[in-house]
Design a protein around this motif. Structure first.
Motif, mmCIF file in Angstrom:
data_model
loop_
_atom_site.group_PDB
_atom_site.id
_atom_site.type_symbol
_atom_site.label_atom_id
_atom_site.label_comp_id
_atom_site.label_asym_id
_atom_site.label_seq_id
_atom_site.Cartn_x
_atom_site.Cartn_y
_atom_site.Cartn_z
ATOM 1 N N PHE A 130 0.792 -1.222 0.000
ATOM 2 C CA PHE A 130 0.000 0.000 0.000
ATOM 3 C C PHE A 130 0.829 1.279 0.000
ATOM 4 O O PHE A 130 0.285 2.365 0.164
ATOM 5 C CB PHE A 130 -0.955 0.005 1.195
ATOM 6 N N ASP A 131 2.143 1.169 -0.171
ATOM 7 C CA ASP A 131 2.950 2.395 -0.158
ATOM 8 C C ASP A 131 3.740 2.560 -1.443
ATOM 9 O O ASP A 131 4.808 3.159 -1.453
ATOM 10 C CB ASP A 131 3.886 2.406 1.049
ATOM 11 N N VAL A 132 3.190 2.057 -2.560
ATOM 12 C CA VAL A 132 3.921 2.094 -3.815
ATOM 13 C C VAL A 132 2.989 2.520 -4.944
ATOM 14 O O VAL A 132 1.790 2.239 -4.920
ATOM 15 C CB VAL A 132 4.549 0.712 -4.112
ATOM 16 N N ARG A 133 3.563 3.223 -5.908
ATOM 17 C CA ARG A 133 2.817 3.618 -7.092
ATOM 18 C C ARG A 133 3.075 2.615 -8.219
ATOM 19 O O ARG A 133 3.914 1.726 -8.116
ATOM 20 C CB ARG A 133 3.236 5.023 -7.537
ATOM 21 N N ASP A 134 2.388 2.802 -9.342
ATOM 22 C CA ASP A 134 2.630 2.029 -10.551
ATOM 23 C C ASP A 134 3.997 2.457 -11.120
ATOM 24 O O ASP A 134 4.365 3.632 -11.013
ATOM 25 C CB ASP A 134 1.519 2.352 -11.555
ATOM 26 N N ALA A 135 4.809 1.581 -11.693
ATOM 27 C CA ALA A 135 4.547 0.176 -11.927
ATOM 28 C C ALA A 135 5.140 -0.660 -10.786
ATOM 29 O O ALA A 135 6.173 -0.302 -10.216
ATOM 30 C CB ALA A 135 5.203 -0.250 -13.247
ATOM 31 N N THR A 136 4.454 -1.778 -10.482
ATOM 32 C CA THR A 136 4.965 -2.632 -9.428
ATOM 33 C C THR A 136 4.673 -4.094 -9.754
ATOM 34 O O THR A 136 4.015 -4.396 -10.752
ATOM 35 C CB THR A 136 4.374 -2.231 -8.057
ATOM 36 N N LEU A 137 5.177 -4.978 -8.896
ATOM 37 C CA LEU A 137 5.155 -6.410 -9.179
ATOM 38 C C LEU A 137 4.556 -7.198 -8.041
ATOM 39 O O LEU A 137 4.654 -6.819 -6.868
ATOM 40 C CB LEU A 137 6.589 -6.937 -9.379
ATOM 41 N N LEU A 138 3.955 -8.333 -8.395
ATOM 42 C CA LEU A 138 3.775 -9.412 -7.438
ATOM 43 C C LEU A 138 4.981 -10.329 -7.609
ATOM 44 O O LEU A 138 5.253 -10.802 -8.711
ATOM 45 C CB LEU A 138 2.480 -10.188 -7.688
ATOM 46 N N VAL A 139 5.727 -10.531 -6.532
ATOM 47 C CA VAL A 139 6.954 -11.323 -6.579
ATOM 48 C C VAL A 139 6.757 -12.617 -5.809
ATOM 49 O O VAL A 139 6.272 -12.597 -4.671
ATOM 50 C CB VAL A 139 8.140 -10.547 -5.975
ATOM 51 N N THR A 140 7.106 -13.716 -6.423
ATOM 52 C CA THR A 140 7.196 -15.000 -5.733
ATOM 53 C C THR A 140 8.647 -15.440 -5.768
ATOM 54 O O THR A 140 9.251 -15.516 -6.846
ATOM 55 C CB THR A 140 6.311 -16.067 -6.396
ATOM 56 N N GLN A 141 9.223 -15.692 -4.601
ATOM 57 C CA GLN A 141 10.599 -16.173 -4.564
ATOM 58 C C GLN A 141 10.650 -17.508 -3.841
ATOM 59 O O GLN A 141 9.952 -17.711 -2.842
ATOM 60 C CB GLN A 141 11.532 -15.158 -3.923
ATOM 61 N N VAL A 142 11.469 -18.408 -4.362
ATOM 62 C CA VAL A 142 11.563 -19.766 -3.843
ATOM 63 C C VAL A 142 13.031 -20.147 -3.718
ATOM 64 O O VAL A 142 13.801 -20.001 -4.674
ATOM 65 C CB VAL A 142 10.847 -20.779 -4.769
ATOM 66 N N HIS A 143 13.410 -20.631 -2.559
ATOM 67 C CA HIS A 143 14.751 -21.185 -2.345
ATOM 68 C C HIS A 143 14.628 -22.703 -2.394
ATOM 69 O O HIS A 143 13.761 -23.288 -1.724
ATOM 70 C CB HIS A 143 15.304 -20.718 -1.008
ATOM 71 N N HIS A 144 15.494 -23.337 -3.185
ATOM 72 C CA HIS A 144 15.318 -24.770 -3.437
ATOM 73 C C HIS A 144 16.647 -25.504 -3.385
ATOM 74 O O HIS A 144 17.723 -24.892 -3.562
ATOM 75 C CB HIS A 144 14.635 -24.992 -4.796
ATOM 76 N N PRO A 145 16.640 -26.820 -3.167
ATOM 77 C CA PRO A 145 17.883 -27.594 -3.139
ATOM 78 C C PRO A 145 18.582 -27.576 -4.495
ATOM 79 O O PRO A 145 17.950 -27.433 -5.544
ATOM 80 C CB PRO A 145 17.416 -29.011 -2.777
ATOM 81 N N ALA A 146 19.900 -27.746 -4.471
ATOM 82 C CA ALA A 146 20.681 -27.702 -5.697
ATOM 83 C C ALA A 146 20.286 -28.793 -6.677
ATOM 84 O O ALA A 146 20.392 -28.609 -7.899
ATOM 85 C CB ALA A 146 22.169 -27.804 -5.363
#
Length: 435
Positions: free
Chosen positions: A314-330
């Motif tokens: 709620f504290d950002v203007r356009d343009a912005t992102l929905l970010v999904t980040q995943v840490h996974h085994p090698a």
């Protein structure tokens, strides 16, 4: 009265504007003998010109180096001596400064903020010192920390096209080291004008007396025109984009996916569906991605989804992102992780969201918002951000109710925007073990 209406914070908000353009919001709450003072300047990392990356954050540091009537370190001493706390922070679209103090110290805080709004101590000594401080902060927080730039500094160049949205907001050492007192003076003159700021005072205050004090200390600040709001909107992407970075300090690989979302100001109602979608996907043990990636497929060690690179939707203007980040085994390919995330997003888009699942997510999100607004400082910061970004401080008190009114259809529609065909993907490879 509906349940959603019951969630609206009914703290009164008063506002006025000084002749020099300073917008003032007063939010009285006589329940506890505490006040909070916050000043939000409409300048952030996305305001920086070419060749001056990191300048918004650098100038935040400069604002704590003394001012016309307050020697260096005296700001901190005066606030702490009164039993208060203080801080500041730099965001994509604003920089803020704030204090929380006992009610009898209100005028002290107003004097301190007015003095540095009028004349911060921009000297060669202060500038060189703070450049060194910021460089060390970058070393500690980014360069010498696993995942230090992931994904907040490394994903934007893949997801966006303009300098405002793609450059390193922490700043390059070259840009920081070449900064001059003239640069800092120009930056102050352009962006730190009263007409480019919002002052919000909350807590145990009388409106008439507080207005008198505000006028006493802030009306004398020199008026200057406000700069135009930076152009940060961009056309929506029509293709997928992919990038790879290496991290020698990271213990395991990771992947981040960024999707462009509706304008968080101009298309707010549609945007609210995306806010709850991010919660549906990743917040809590029962979330879609937590169950799929960590418990069912067992292809990840951690995951999160959020709106805005700083995590506050709620504290950002356009343009912005929905970010999904995943840490996974090698041993798990990034492609397998991406496929699972896309499948879960598509499941929401095609099958929708059960009403009971959405109600659970709404209840948790509403509780978090109300908890953030429970303290005088949290509420004051929320009002200030809403006034600056949305033009309505009252919106901060309405967020829980607005989210409670979001329908399953709105969340499903938001999920339809999470297409692999328009995603920006950043793959992080852990290279510390390679020779």
């Amino acid at each position: 009265m509906t349940a959603a209406a019951d969630l609206t914070l009914r703290h009164p908000v008063e506002r006025f504007t000084l002749d020099n353009g300073l917008r003032v919001v007063l939010a009285p709450d006589r329940s506890v003998p505490v006040v909070a003072v916050s000043v939000f300047y409409d300048v952030g990392m996305r305001s920086e010109p070419v060749g001056r990356t990191g300048f918004a954050h650098l100038f935040e540091h400069m604002m704590f180096q003394g001012s016309a009537n307050v020697p260096k370190m005296e700001h901190a001493r005066l606030v702490q001596a009164a039993g208060g706390t203080f801080n500041g922070s730099t965001h994509l679209d604003y920089t803020n400064y704030f204090e929380a103090l006992p009610v009898e110290a209100l005028e002290r805080a107003l004097f301190l903020e007015a003095d540095r709004m009028a004349a911060p101590a921009i000297t060669e000594e202060n500038l060189r010192n703070q450049i060194d401080v910021v460089k060390e902060e970058i070393r500690v927080n980014v360069l010498n920390r696993p995942y230090g730039a992931f994904p907040w500094l490394q994903l934007p160049p893949i997801a966006f096209g303009s300098f405002a949205n793609t450059h390193d907001g922490y700043g390059s050492f070259v840009d920081l080291e070449s900064s001059t007192v003239e640069d800092a003076t120009d930056f102050f003159a352009r962006y730190y004008t009263p007409a480019n700021a919002v002052l919000c005072v909350g807590g145990d205050l009388g409106v008439a007396e507080t207005e008198r004090l505000v006028r006493r200390w802030f009306e004398a600040v020199e008026p200057r025109p406000a700069p135009p709001v930076p152009e940060t909107g961009e056309p929506s992407p029509t293709t997928a984009r992919h990038g790879v970075v290496e991290d020698r300090l990271a213990p395991a690989p990771a992947v981040a996916i960024g999707w462009r979302v509706p304008d968080p100001v101009g298309d707010f109602d549609t945007y609210l569906g995306t806010v709850l979608l991010s919660e549906l996907l990743s917040e809590g043990d029962a979330s879609r991605l937590e169950r799929r990636l960590l418990h069912t497929d067992r292809i990840a060690v951690g995951q999160s989804s959020y709106l805005g690179l700083f995590g506050d939707p709620f504290d950002v203007r356009d343009a912005t992102l929905l970010v999904t980040q995943v840490h996974h085994p090698a041993e798990v390919p990034a492609e397998r992780v991406l496929a699972a995330v896309y499948e879960e997003a598509d499941r929401v888009a095609t099958e929708g969201v059960p009403a009971d699942e959405l109600a659970r997510i709404q209840a948790r999100t509403e509780a978090q918002l109300l908890q953030q607004a429970d303290s005088v400082l949290g509420r004051t910061l929320g009002f200030a951000a809403a006034e600056l970004i949305h033009g309505r401080a009252e919106l901060a008190g309405e967020l829980a109710a607005r989210l409670a009114a979001v329908t399953p259809e709105q969340v499903q529609a938001a999920a339809r925007g999470l297409s692999p065909d328009t995603a920006a993907v950043l793959e992080l490879r852990a290279t510390g073990g390679t020779r």
